[in-house]
Design a protein around this motif. Structure first.
Motif, PDB file in Angstrom:
ATOM      1  N   CYS A  96      12.483  -4.909 -21.771  1.00 15.04           N
ATOM      2  CA  CYS A  96      13.385  -5.244 -22.869  1.00 15.04           C
ATOM      3  C   CYS A  96      13.699  -6.741 -22.812  1.00 15.04           C
ATOM      4  CB  CYS A  96      14.673  -4.429 -22.754  1.00 15.04           C
ATOM      5  SG  CYS A  96      15.906  -4.819 -24.016  1.00 15.04           S
ATOM      6  N   ARG A  97      13.655  -7.406 -23.961  1.00 19.82           N
ATOM      7  CA  ARG A  97      13.903  -8.848 -24.040  1.00 19.82           C
ATOM      8  C   ARG A  97      15.276  -9.175 -24.613  1.00 19.82           C
ATOM      9  NH1 ARG A  97       8.012 -10.148 -26.797  1.00 19.82           N
ATOM     10  NH2 ARG A  97       6.764  -9.150 -25.170  1.00 19.82           N
ATOM     11  N   GLN A  98      16.073  -8.155 -24.863  1.00 19.98           N
ATOM     12  CA  GLN A  98      17.430  -8.337 -25.393  1.00 19.98           C
ATOM     13  C   GLN A  98      17.433  -9.207 -26.657  1.00 19.98           C
ATOM     14  OE1 GLN A  98      19.244  -9.543 -21.477  1.00 19.98           O
ATOM     15  NE2 GLN A  98      20.711  -7.942 -22.042  1.00 19.98           N
ATOM     16  N   ILE A  99      16.503  -8.911 -27.546  1.00 13.01           N
ATOM     17  CA  ILE A  99      16.424  -9.622 -28.823  1.00 13.01           C
ATOM     18  C   ILE A  99      17.460  -9.082 -29.801  1.00 13.01           C
ATOM     19  CG2 ILE A  99      14.889 -10.143 -30.775  1.00 13.01           C
ATOM     20  CD1 ILE A  99      12.542  -9.852 -28.792  1.00 13.01           C
ATOM     21  N   TYR A 100      17.888  -7.835 -29.598  1.00 12.53           N
ATOM     22  CA  TYR A 100      18.888  -7.150 -30.420  1.00 12.53           C
ATOM     23  C   TYR A 100      18.410  -6.853 -31.838  1.00 12.53           C
ATOM     24  CZ  TYR A 100      21.890  -8.344 -26.523  1.00 12.53           C
ATOM     25  OH  TYR A 100      22.416  -8.467 -25.259  1.00 12.53           O
ATOM     26  N   HIS A 101      17.097  -6.819 -32.022  1.00  8.19           N
ATOM     27  CA  HIS A 101      16.531  -6.362 -33.299  1.00  8.19           C
ATOM     28  C   HIS A 101      16.999  -4.938 -33.596  1.00  8.19           C
ATOM     29  CE1 HIS A 101      13.328  -5.907 -36.374  1.00  8.19           C
ATOM     30  NE2 HIS A 101      13.167  -4.700 -35.875  1.00  8.19           N
ATOM     31  N   CYS A 102      17.133  -4.132 -32.530  1.00 11.18           N
ATOM     32  CA  CYS A 102      17.469  -2.717 -32.714  1.00 11.18           C
ATOM     33  C   CYS A 102      18.943  -2.495 -33.038  1.00 11.18           C
ATOM     34  CB  CYS A 102      17.057  -1.897 -31.494  1.00 11.18           C
ATOM     35  SG  CYS A 102      17.820  -2.420 -29.947  1.00 11.18           S
ATOM     36  N   TYR A 113      26.337   1.660 -31.658  1.00 13.71           N
ATOM     37  CA  TYR A 113      26.585   0.520 -32.549  1.00 13.71           C
ATOM     38  C   TYR A 113      26.597   0.955 -34.009  1.00 13.71           C
ATOM     39  CZ  TYR A 113      26.298  -4.165 -34.566  1.00 13.71           C
ATOM     40  OH  TYR A 113      26.545  -5.303 -35.291  1.00 13.71           O
ATOM     41  N   ARG A 114      25.556   1.686 -34.426  1.00  9.53           N
ATOM     42  CA  ARG A 114      25.497   2.130 -35.823  1.00  9.53           C
ATOM     43  C   ARG A 114      26.157   3.487 -36.033  1.00  9.53           C
ATOM     44  NH1 ARG A 114      20.278   0.459 -34.980  1.00  9.53           N
ATOM     45  NH2 ARG A 114      19.397   2.537 -35.322  1.00  9.53           N
ATOM     46  N   CYS A 161      12.002  -0.828 -32.060  1.00 11.62           N
ATOM     47  CA  CYS A 161      11.958  -2.026 -31.225  1.00 11.62           C
ATOM     48  C   CYS A 161      11.012  -3.053 -31.846  1.00 11.62           C
ATOM     49  CB  CYS A 161      11.482  -1.654 -29.821  1.00 11.62           C
ATOM     50  SG  CYS A 161      11.431  -3.054 -28.684  1.00 11.62           S
ATOM     51  N   VAL A 162      11.362  -4.324 -31.718  1.00 10.85           N
ATOM     52  CA  VAL A 162      10.553  -5.399 -32.296  1.00 10.85           C
ATOM     53  C   VAL A 162       9.292  -5.669 -31.476  1.00 10.85           C
ATOM     54  CG1 VAL A 162      11.674  -7.308 -31.065  1.00 10.85           C
ATOM     55  CG2 VAL A 162      10.719  -7.681 -33.372  1.00 10.85           C
ATOM     56  N   ILE A 163       9.280  -5.240 -30.216  1.00 16.56           N
ATOM     57  CA  ILE A 163       8.122  -5.477 -29.354  1.00 16.56           C
ATOM     58  C   ILE A 163       7.008  -4.502 -29.735  1.00 16.56           C
ATOM     59  CG2 ILE A 163       7.261  -5.555 -26.980  1.00 16.56           C
ATOM     60  CD1 ILE A 163      10.176  -6.034 -26.103  1.00 16.56           C
ATOM     61  N   LEU A 164       5.835  -5.033 -29.999  1.00 17.25           N
ATOM     62  CA  LEU A 164       4.725  -4.214 -30.488  1.00 17.25           C
ATOM     63  C   LEU A 164       3.874  -3.721 -29.313  1.00 17.25           C
ATOM     64  CD1 LEU A 164       3.698  -6.323 -33.621  1.00 17.25           C
ATOM     65  CD2 LEU A 164       5.203  -4.317 -33.504  1.00 17.25           C
ATOM     66  N   ASP A 165       4.335  -2.650 -28.686  1.00 22.01           N
ATOM     67  CA  ASP A 165       3.550  -1.979 -27.653  1.00 22.01           C
ATOM     68  C   ASP A 165       3.696  -0.480 -27.875  1.00 22.01           C
ATOM     69  OD1 ASP A 165       6.104  -1.471 -26.725  1.00 22.01           O
ATOM     70  OD2 ASP A 165       5.961  -2.801 -24.998  1.00 22.01           O
ATOM     71  N   GLU A 166       3.597   0.324 -26.828  1.00 18.19           N
ATOM     72  CA  GLU A 166       3.576   1.774 -27.000  1.00 18.19           C
ATOM     73  C   GLU A 166       4.965   2.420 -26.949  1.00 18.19           C
ATOM     74  OE1 GLU A 166       0.918   3.253 -24.011  1.00 18.19           O
ATOM     75  OE2 GLU A 166      -0.868   2.676 -25.142  1.00 18.19           O
ATOM     76  N   ALA A 167       6.017   1.615 -26.917  1.00 18.73           N
ATOM     77  CA  ALA A 167       7.351   2.181 -26.734  1.00 18.73           C
ATOM     78  C   ALA A 167       7.711   3.212 -27.797  1.00 18.73           C
ATOM     79  CB  ALA A 167       8.394   1.070 -26.712  1.00 18.73           C
TER      80      ALA A 167
END
Length: 200
Positions: free
Chosen positions: A49-55, A111-112, A61-67
């Motif tokens: 996790c890069r703590q970008i807070y896109h989510c 959060y939401r 998640c904003v990271i484009l892998d298999e998550a």
């Protein structure tokens, strides 16, 4: 109706003590009528996790892998089995990173205020935690248990049961503790039976 369990294997030692206990727990759950999908966490193509807070605003998640694939498995699961050794009074980094990548669950729920898991499904979902430690101290499990309980809250699954075995540096082979192997099977079966009963 299909009863699904996801088993998370947090060790990199295939055929080792953690693997053997998880195998018995899976066998018990399957004997209770559940389908179990095992994930060997160290082999997954996931970054941390890069703590970008896109989510915070988006479901994915904003990271484009298999998550996202594994998030879908977790959303659909009626049960979770987590099996891991202790590492420095915690859990191995790759398993912790997998849990951290479930931040979208956290943001959706807290959060939401709209969890990915419905209230009805949350009542069914249960987790079995299996953990071994080389050290012969009871406090060695405090960190791992707290981490897994927090993870359970985030993904809306009840912390159902645990199997904690310390002193493995002296025990060496878990097969020398047949009562522990039996407990892994029985706890896996109890998890499966609870889910099967809840599913009707």
């Amino acid at each position: 109706m299909t009863k699904k369990i996801v088993a998370l294997f947090g060790s990199n030692v295939i055929g080792g003590n953690t693997d053997k206990l998880l195998t018995e727990a899976i066998r018990g759950a399957e004997d209770a009528g559940c389908i179990v999908e095992r994930l060997d966490i160290v082999s997954l193509d996931l970054s941390g996790c890069r703590q970008i807070y896109h989510c915070m605003e988006k479901e994915h998640c904003v990271i484009l892998d298999e998550a996202e694939k594994y998030h879908t498995l977790l959303k659909e699961a009626d049960g979770i089995i987590i099996a891991t050794p202790v590492m420095t009074y915690g859990i191995p980094g790759q398993l912790k990173s997998f849990m951290d990548r479930c931040q979208p669950f956290y943001m959706a729920k807290y959060y939401r205020k709209h969890s990915f898991i419905s209230d009805e499904h949350a009542k069914i979902r249960k987790t079995l935690f299996i953990c071994i430690s080389g050290m012969n101290t009871l406090e060695v499990f405090i960190g791992p248990v707290l981490t897994v309980k927090a993870f359970c809250q985030i993904i809306d699954t009840k912390y159902f049961d645990e199997l904690l075995q310390n002193d493995m540096d002296n025990i060496k082979k878990i097969e020398s503790k047949p009562e522990v192997m039996k407990a892994a099977y029985e706890k896996g079966r109890a998890l499966g039976e609870a889910i099967t009963k809840a599913r009707g």
